[in-house]
Scaffold this motif. Sequence first.
Motif, PDB file in Angstrom:
ATOM      1  N   LEU A 149       0.851  -1.185   0.000  1.00  0.00           N
ATOM      2  CA  LEU A 149       0.000   0.000   0.000  1.00  0.00           C
ATOM      3  C   LEU A 149       0.888   1.237   0.000  1.00  0.00           C
ATOM      4  O   LEU A 149       1.553   1.515   0.995  1.00  0.00           O
ATOM      5  CB  LEU A 149      -0.908  -0.003   1.231  1.00  0.00           C
ATOM      6  N   PRO A 150       0.905   2.008  -1.088  1.00  0.00           N
ATOM      7  CA  PRO A 150       1.858   3.105  -1.208  1.00  0.00           C
ATOM      8  C   PRO A 150       1.599   4.235  -0.211  1.00  0.00           C
ATOM      9  O   PRO A 150       2.494   5.010   0.067  1.00  0.00           O
ATOM     10  CB  PRO A 150       1.665   3.595  -2.651  1.00  0.00           C
ATOM     11  N   HIS A 151       0.370   4.313   0.315  1.00  0.00           N
ATOM     12  CA  HIS A 151       0.056   5.429   1.207  1.00  0.00           C
ATOM     13  C   HIS A 151       0.319   5.090   2.668  1.00  0.00           C
ATOM     14  O   HIS A 151      -0.037   5.852   3.547  1.00  0.00           O
ATOM     15  CB  HIS A 151      -1.402   5.850   1.011  1.00  0.00           C
ATOM     16  N   ARG A 152       0.898   3.905   2.918  1.00  0.00           N
ATOM     17  CA  ARG A 152       1.162   3.535   4.301  1.00  0.00           C
ATOM     18  C   ARG A 152       2.645   3.286   4.498  1.00  0.00           C
ATOM     19  O   ARG A 152       3.312   2.757   3.612  1.00  0.00           O
ATOM     20  CB  ARG A 152       0.413   2.249   4.648  1.00  0.00           C
ATOM     21  N   TYR A 182       8.238   4.866   3.384  1.00  0.00           N
ATOM     22  CA  TYR A 182       7.135   4.496   2.515  1.00  0.00           C
ATOM     23  C   TYR A 182       7.661   3.539   1.453  1.00  0.00           C
ATOM     24  O   TYR A 182       8.852   3.608   1.090  1.00  0.00           O
ATOM     25  CB  TYR A 182       6.519   5.740   1.869  1.00  0.00           C
TER      26      TYR A 182
END
Lengths: 665, 356
Positions: B127-130, B170
């Motif tokens: 998950l790129p946003h986590r 990230y």
Amino acid sequence: MTVTATVDKPRIQPEPDESSTGQSTPVWLLLIGVVAIWVSIWAFTRGQQTLALEGLGRTGLHDWFTDLRDDLIAGRDSNVFMQLTGAVADFFNKVVEWLQALISVPALPRPVPEIGWLGVWALAIWVTMAISTWRIAVLVASSFLAFGLLGYWSDSMDTLIITFFSVGLALLIGMPLAVLIGTNKTANTIVTPVLDVLQTMPTFIYLLPLVLFFGIGPPTAVASTVLYALPPVIRIAGHGIRSVSSTTIEATDSIGQTRWQRLTKVQLPMAKKTIIVGVNQTTMAALSMVIIAAFVNGPGLGKPILRALTVRAVGTAFVAGLCIVIMAVMLDRLTTAASERAESVSRGGGGNPQIRRLILAGTAVLTLAMVYLSRFYPWAAEFPETSIGADLATKVQAFADWLTGNLDGLTTAVKNQVTSLLLNPVQDLLANSPWWLSALGILAFATVLGGLRALATTALCVAGIYFTDLWNDAMITLTMTLVATVLVMVLAVILGVWMARSRTADWVLRPILDAGQTLPPFVYLIPALALFEPTRFTAIVAAIIYAAPAAIKLVADGVKSVSPTTVEAATAAGSSTWQIITKVQLPMAKSSLVLAANQGLLYVLSMTVIGGLVGAGALGYDVVLGFSQGEYYGKGLAAGAAIVLLGIMFDRITARAASKAKTSR
Amino acid sequence: MTKLNAEQGSPAALSVKSLWKVFGPKGDKIIGTPSADLPRSELLAKTGCVAAVRDVSFEVTPGEVFVVMGLSGSGKSTLVRCLTRLIEPTAGTVTIDGNDITNASDAKLRELRRNYVSMVFQHFGLLPHRQVLDNVAYGLEIRGVGKAERRAKATEIIELVGLKGNERSYPDQLSGGMQQRVGLARALAGDPSLLLFDEPFSALDPLIRRDMQNEVIRLQGDLQKTMVFITHDLQEALKLGDRILIMRDGEIVQIGTGAEIVANPADDYVRDFVSEVPRAHVLTLRYVMRDPRPDDSSEGPVMSPDTVVRQAARAALESDHVVRVVEDGKLVGIVDDDAILRIVVAEEHHSASVPA
């Protein structure tokens, strides 16, 4: 065996060559053929059966539409559907009135709104700081001051009220639909064509039918804005949700997430950036519709422009137009910056959250103090009157007068050249042919350009236009649209190729084009009117200004996406720059060119209609007439239908041509 | 052709029976008809369907590393997705730790995915946003584990896979190899008993791939998980796999240990596959020994039949006597210098002697 094989070879080889050239050359040859036949028949039948209807003429069909409206309005209390829309209209009205009393018009018995300009100003700055950056807050602060200083505080607030209320409703309806089409293939195949049709329609068209159900005033303004602003968010957010990496979805599914967890923890966060682009597009669409809703007495900045344009007061229109431009830039930057900030915060940026909270708490107190002041002190309640707006209007008017006076020779020459060389001959052919000849000609064009599938749609549209009893007007509008699009394409190819080949040109032009695309179409009428008297040509100029940015960018991006290896290979083979452009870059960007023509046509069409206001005549005039005079309502509605049919026809022909261009590569 | 190698008595960690996956319209109608036996292109022409997995059965014992190998398009990735129904199988049954996967309800399936099986993907699927920490903790988060607890657990696992210090990064700030370590950590965080790997290292550089393979071997030594490992790389298969399943066109071609497959390829397809393998590194004495004869010397070195030829070579060649292969205290075969040399020197010689 070997002998026959070598003999056969040269015989076989020319065949594919013949067939491939046989497919590409005849398109323009066929078109010339069609025109030649058309012209030769036209020479004998010119002026017969043109189905021309004079400007104030009406037919039975038009009156029938008008009667239908009268019946519907008369039956407002018994018809269930009308009761329903009536209830919705009441709700819209109440909300808008409440918001207006809050910030824009006197909240009786008070002589001023509940919150005066100082309070609204402070609130706007504070909210902007909370959701984006201080830089945007400065932009918002100065924009709001500009609205007041230019003398349009109240109208600007009205525009913002309708815009935000409509965007809120559009998101409320649009986001669930976006999730639906983003996660469900069947829903996507059903909804997408509907969105296609909605997006090909000019803004103007939504108004007349909606007036029927929601009446004149804010409710129709809100309803039409919601309807017009809905497609971008559904389409873009749906696309964002759909394009979330399938590997990530699979990987997180494999851990055992529920569907709801997949949506809220994976799909929506990963599509967030795209979703906010959708919100941005929806906001900009909403703004342009709110302005146009002035035609149905929608509150806001559209009203002063409409008033000014009808009396050709370029100066006044300019000042109100300036407010719209400022608002458009402000809303565009605000939504973009909000998304950038959301992105940087989610990545641990955006400064120390504790300090930020402290600042926000401190400024909140200040803001509340300003709101309090604005409720009880006249200087903070009513924006001080200045002469800045009026002065500016006078100066612009003087400048416009000077311009028309001194450039008269030049502008008249341009106008006359285009009119006599392009506009008149095409219109003569399209509108002075017997209707059946024009119809056949259009069908032949559709077939040559878009194939049999385009022919089918075109046939339906042509038949539909015939039955609106506005054939001749439709042909005149068609002429203007075609001429303007040809000019847009010339501009697009020249500037697009230049931008694609020169980094500097791209760097200079792109921001201008981007800004141009965010402005509501209405604004473009003002400079066009300043330069030219109200004529067909003025509408065409406005249409070109409006449609050019999108077309130029499409061409530039298309040419730029031509493989550098191919260009390098052509250079290595010794091609001149001109040869590279005409033999490599443009042919390889063919599908982008067709797409640019598609967008150009639709933009131009919507503008030639609005151009009814500055002398465009034909269908645009019919629609304006429908707004202004009750007995012409039916004719306006029929004109609206004809415009929609023209739009669908343009869209289908060029879309088919684009997919043909793609597959032929 | 299908061969069940499960030891009788001990329950299989994973059991697959007659599994089919047919993509296309009315794919389920094809199974059991003569069409099912058609070659791929004919089936596609006749029915518009593609049989990606055809009648596959196998069992994996607890703690085993089971490799599924095949070229692209052989159906191996579809097979591994059918195991947890990321792709819905058309027919057949899959049982994990005694739980019937194929008939499980959605809730039951989620429960199994959360607690028993994890998967590592070729393209990571992070998950790129986590941050790394919250990527690893994701499985625990969706189970409803509290923030402090799941972060503590995730920190532990991140250290285990050698990513200590990168918790707050990230995914896009990490190299491919490190991203796959995050993928591995995410799979391990739920403490599953079965790990599925779908070509996890194919997207990595050769050197990093080797590191990651060693990492898997190390983790396997520490954690003793059951693993199903998909790859198209025979070297990887031989390095990691206790047993290898070779697939072609959706069907099982051969199942066996690396040595079995190299020694006795089931057909020309497998033979072609293993022709480049350095046989001395793979074959064990079991596959090169001959039956003992009364006149054999009894003074040579004693070795297990599972000793790899290369490891045995030096001792065998230095001794003047033949090597005696002893299993469970019983003399089962003799390896002479010729047998060793045939393998070590004549790598291209394909027909190694077969135990009687």
